[in-house]
Write an enzyme that holds these catalytic residues in place. Structure first.
Site, PDB file in Angstrom:
ATOM      1  N   GLU A 155      29.934  -5.716 -19.871  1.00  0.00           N
ATOM      2  CA  GLU A 155      30.374  -7.112 -19.894  1.00  0.00           C
ATOM      3  C   GLU A 155      29.501  -7.972 -19.014  1.00  0.00           C
ATOM      4  OE1 GLU A 155      35.049  -6.959 -20.909  1.00  0.00           O
ATOM      5  OE2 GLU A 155      34.485  -7.139 -18.834  1.00  0.00           O
ATOM      6  N   CYS A 191      27.270 -13.379 -13.882  1.00  0.00           N
ATOM      7  CA  CYS A 191      27.757 -12.196 -13.177  1.00  0.00           C
ATOM      8  C   CYS A 191      27.262 -10.986 -13.986  1.00  0.00           C
ATOM      9  CB  CYS A 191      29.278 -12.264 -13.120  1.00  0.00           C
ATOM     10  SG  CYS A 191      30.019 -10.860 -12.297  1.00  0.00           S
ATOM     11  N   CYS A 237      31.948   2.696 -13.470  1.00  0.00           N
ATOM     12  CA  CYS A 237      31.622   2.797 -12.041  1.00  0.00           C
ATOM     13  C   CYS A 237      32.079   4.170 -11.567  1.00  0.00           C
ATOM     14  CB  CYS A 237      32.341   1.694 -11.263  1.00  0.00           C
ATOM     15  SG  CYS A 237      31.863   1.633  -9.521  1.00  0.00           S
ATOM     16  N   CYS A 261      37.883   1.972  -6.762  1.00  0.00           N
ATOM     17  CA  CYS A 261      38.634   1.112  -5.858  1.00  0.00           C
ATOM     18  C   CYS A 261      39.971   0.821  -6.527  1.00  0.00           C
ATOM     19  CB  CYS A 261      37.860  -0.166  -5.572  1.00  0.00           C
ATOM     20  SG  CYS A 261      36.247   0.195  -4.857  1.00  0.00           S
ATOM     21  N   CYS A 264      40.611  -2.418  -8.645  1.00  0.00           N
ATOM     22  CA  CYS A 264      39.566  -2.885  -9.560  1.00  0.00           C
ATOM     23  C   CYS A 264      39.723  -2.299 -10.957  1.00  0.00           C
ATOM     24  CB  CYS A 264      38.200  -2.521  -8.978  1.00  0.00           C
ATOM     25  SG  CYS A 264      36.838  -2.904 -10.094  1.00  0.00           S
ATOM     26  N   ASN A 285      42.994 -10.653  -8.614  1.00  0.00           N
ATOM     27  CA  ASN A 285      43.182 -10.927 -10.042  1.00  0.00           C
ATOM     28  C   ASN A 285      43.860  -9.720 -10.661  1.00  0.00           C
ATOM     29  OD1 ASN A 285      41.746 -13.453 -10.174  1.00  0.00           O
ATOM     30  ND2 ASN A 285      39.897 -12.255  -9.811  1.00  0.00           N
ATOM     31  N   CYS A 327      36.561 -11.672 -11.315  1.00  0.00           N
ATOM     32  CA  CYS A 327      36.111 -10.503 -10.546  1.00  0.00           C
ATOM     33  C   CYS A 327      37.098  -9.365 -10.694  1.00  0.00           C
ATOM     34  CB  CYS A 327      36.102 -10.816  -9.054  1.00  0.00           C
ATOM     35  SG  CYS A 327      34.843 -11.929  -8.594  1.00  0.00           S
TER      36      CYS A 327
HETATM   37  N1  SAH Z   1      30.688  -2.679  -7.080  1.00  0.00           N
HETATM   38  C1  SAH Z   1      30.307  -3.818  -6.329  1.00  0.00           C
HETATM   39  C2  SAH Z   1      30.065  -5.040  -7.188  1.00  0.00           C
HETATM   40  C3  SAH Z   1      31.031  -5.287  -8.294  1.00  0.00           C
HETATM   41  S1  SAH Z   1      32.691  -5.719  -7.859  1.00  0.00           S
HETATM   42  C4  SAH Z   1      31.329  -4.099  -5.256  1.00  0.00           C
HETATM   43  O1  SAH Z   1      32.403  -3.505  -5.266  1.00  0.00           O
HETATM   44  O2  SAH Z   1      31.021  -4.919  -4.392  1.00  0.00           O
HETATM   45  C5  SAH Z   1      32.486  -7.430  -7.428  1.00  0.00           C
HETATM   46  C6  SAH Z   1      33.590  -7.987  -6.516  1.00  0.00           C
HETATM   47  O3  SAH Z   1      34.832  -8.111  -7.213  1.00  0.00           O
HETATM   48  C7  SAH Z   1      33.867  -7.098  -5.330  1.00  0.00           C
HETATM   49  O4  SAH Z   1      34.016  -7.798  -4.135  1.00  0.00           O
HETATM   50  C8  SAH Z   1      35.140  -6.463  -5.753  1.00  0.00           C
HETATM   51  O5  SAH Z   1      35.769  -5.923  -4.684  1.00  0.00           O
HETATM   52  C9  SAH Z   1      35.863  -7.624  -6.387  1.00  0.00           C
HETATM   53  N2  SAH Z   1      37.033  -7.226  -7.174  1.00  0.00           N
HETATM   54  C10 SAH Z   1      37.242  -6.051  -7.802  1.00  0.00           C
HETATM   55  N3  SAH Z   1      38.452  -6.029  -8.410  1.00  0.00           N
HETATM   56  C11 SAH Z   1      39.024  -7.228  -8.156  1.00  0.00           C
HETATM   57  C12 SAH Z   1      40.270  -7.828  -8.552  1.00  0.00           C
HETATM   58  N4  SAH Z   1      41.147  -7.184  -9.319  1.00  0.00           N
HETATM   59  N5  SAH Z   1      40.516  -9.077  -8.145  1.00  0.00           N
HETATM   60  C13 SAH Z   1      39.607  -9.760  -7.394  1.00  0.00           C
HETATM   61  N6  SAH Z   1      38.425  -9.257  -7.005  1.00  0.00           N
HETATM   62  C14 SAH Z   1      38.127  -7.996  -7.376  1.00  0.00           C
HETATM   63 FE1  SF4 Z   2      33.180  -0.032  -8.569  1.00  0.00          FE
HETATM   64 FE2  SF4 Z   2      35.054  -1.881  -8.849  1.00  0.00          FE
HETATM   65 FE3  SF4 Z   2      34.855  -0.564  -6.554  1.00  0.00          FE
HETATM   66 FE4  SF4 Z   2      32.959  -2.368  -7.209  1.00  0.00          FE
HETATM   67  S1  SF4 Z   2      35.124  -2.793  -6.795  1.00  0.00           S
HETATM   68  S2  SF4 Z   2      32.656  -0.282  -6.395  1.00  0.00           S
HETATM   69  S3  SF4 Z   2      32.940  -2.072  -9.450  1.00  0.00           S
HETATM   70  S4  SF4 Z   2      35.378   0.333  -8.560  1.00  0.00           S
END
Ligand code: SAH
Ligand code: SF4
Length: 347
Positions: free
Chosen positions: A91, A104, A111, A115, A118, A297, A341
């Site tokens: 995406e 973005c 991944c 997390c 996420c 989100n 995000c």
């Molecule tokens: N993997 C990298 C980059 C992609 S995630 C990282 O984790 O930094 C990009 C950003 O979106 C990160 O700060 C991540 O923590 C945030 N993010 C992930 N899930 C989210 C959610 N459900 N709501 C808001 N931000 C989120």
């Molecule tokens: Fe991977 Fe999502 Fe964690 Fe970023 S926030 S490292 S995309 S699992």
């Protein structure tokens, strides 16, 4: 199969022409067609002889990412599900603003990290993107926006964030090579100040990055205590907060002109208390930094609740007043179409 021309550096294209006994400036011409004019087919190049173009075309092709699905949010944010040559999907999101346009970019299909907040983290990791697939997203969006041959002040796409699917530091070499092409002044010419790479905290690569690139760095911190961060960002068990901060001190020494962005997702009852804010100030105070508070989100199946806007404002005020640190609240964009995000996941 022919190679995608977007996988080649300028130097590689130059060597290719030299090996053909052609003048090296052919590489400059080709580069201009690819990254300034945005040519879609080699055959359209009209200042290099057909014979030479045929030789280029016998080795390379101009690859395209195809759209499997497109959605537009009511706030103008656009999201595309793009299909790669092997059928895998990623995406890419475009976020327009009054004074800038941000893409973005994804760096991996899925991944490896998971997390807990996420959406991408719930997908299986499939593979790294190669350079043509990373650059291909930017080229695709520029095609969609008809953003080629612009005068600088009219450029629509101005900012790039590596905040799509994947952990960019687990695809380090391709991401750095792609950034070099994105910032090449004779090509796409993105300003280094307008590119931000976000990492969940891959310590050894932060140390490499300080040597290899001077685009902006964002750190997905999300918690000020290891017990909490261990759960939110499981990579913390490998590189806990103090280890991460030590690497960032090294980074700041080398890149003293840069301000690190600390991303902090606001989760109701998990990391949004005044005690959290106090600890966060302690951690971040030694840095030239800014804190980006991100309202969570939600996505189907997620177990968390976003902090209330009221609580986010209290948290922010505390950081500003007690910590004298810059904190901004990131407004969710495109959340009605799961383009915000952390909501990215192949459909
Ligand atoms: N993997 C990298 C980059 C992609 S995630 C990282 O984790 O930094 C990009 C950003 O979106 C990160 O700060 C991540 O923590 C945030 N993010 C992930 N899930 C989210 C959610 N459900 N709501 C808001 N931000 C989120
Ligand atoms: Fe991977 Fe999502 Fe964690 Fe970023 S926030 S490292 S995309 S699992």
């Amino acid at each position: 199969m022919k190679e995608s021309i977007y996988n080649s550096s300028f130097e590689e294209l130059k060597s290719f022409f030299i090996d053909l006994n052609e003048k090296a400036f052919r590489a400059e011409q080709l580069w201009n067609w690819l990254y300034v004019k945005g040519v879609n087919e080699l055959e359209l190049i009209n200042n290099i002889s057909t014979t030479v173009i045929k030789k280029v075309a016998s080795k390379y092709h101009i690859s395209h990412l195809n759209v499997n699905k497109r959605v537009i949010s009511k706030d103008g944010t656009r999201k595309w599900l793009l299909k790669l040559e092997d059928g895998k999907e990623i995406e890419t999101v475009y976020i327009p603003d009054s004074n800038r346009g941000t893409i973005c970019v994804s760096s991996q299909v899925g991944c490896t990290l998971s997390c807990s907040f996420c959406h991408t983290g719930t997908m299986n990791y499939i593979r790294n993107l190669n350079m043509s697939e990373i650059l291909g997203q930017v080229i695709f969006v520029k095609n969609e926006l008809k953003d080629w041959n612009y005068k600088v002040e009219k450029k629509k796409l101005t900012n790039i964030v590596f905040m799509g699917m994947g952990e960019p530091f687990f695809n380090y070499d391709n991401v750095i090579k792609a950034i070099n092409i994105l910032t090449d002044e004779k090509g796409l010419a993105f300003s280094k100040r307008k590119i931000t790479l976000s990492t969940s905290g891959v310590v050894p690569k932060i140390l490499d990055f300080k040597e290899d690139s001077d685009v902006n760095l964002a750190i997905s911190l999300h918690a000020a205590f290891d017990e909490v961060r261990d759960i939110l960002v499981p990579l913390n068990r490998k590189w806990p907060i103090q280890v991460l901060l030590k690497a960032l001190k090294e980074y700041s020494k080398k890149r003293s002109n840069k301000r690190i962005t600390f991303e902090y997702i606001m989760l109701d009852g998990i990391n949004d208390s005044i005690k959290d804010a106090q600890e966060l100030i302690k951690l971040i105070k030694p840095f030239r930094a800014k804190i980006n508070l991100i309202p969570f989100n939600s996505w189907p199946g997620s177990n968390y609740k976003a902090s209330s806007m009221h609580q986010i404002q209290i948290f922010k005020k505390f950081i500003l007043e007690k910590g004298k640190l810059v904190a901004t609240v990131r407004l969710p964009r495109g959340d009605d179409v799961l383009a915000a995000c952390g909501q990215l996941k192949s459909f």
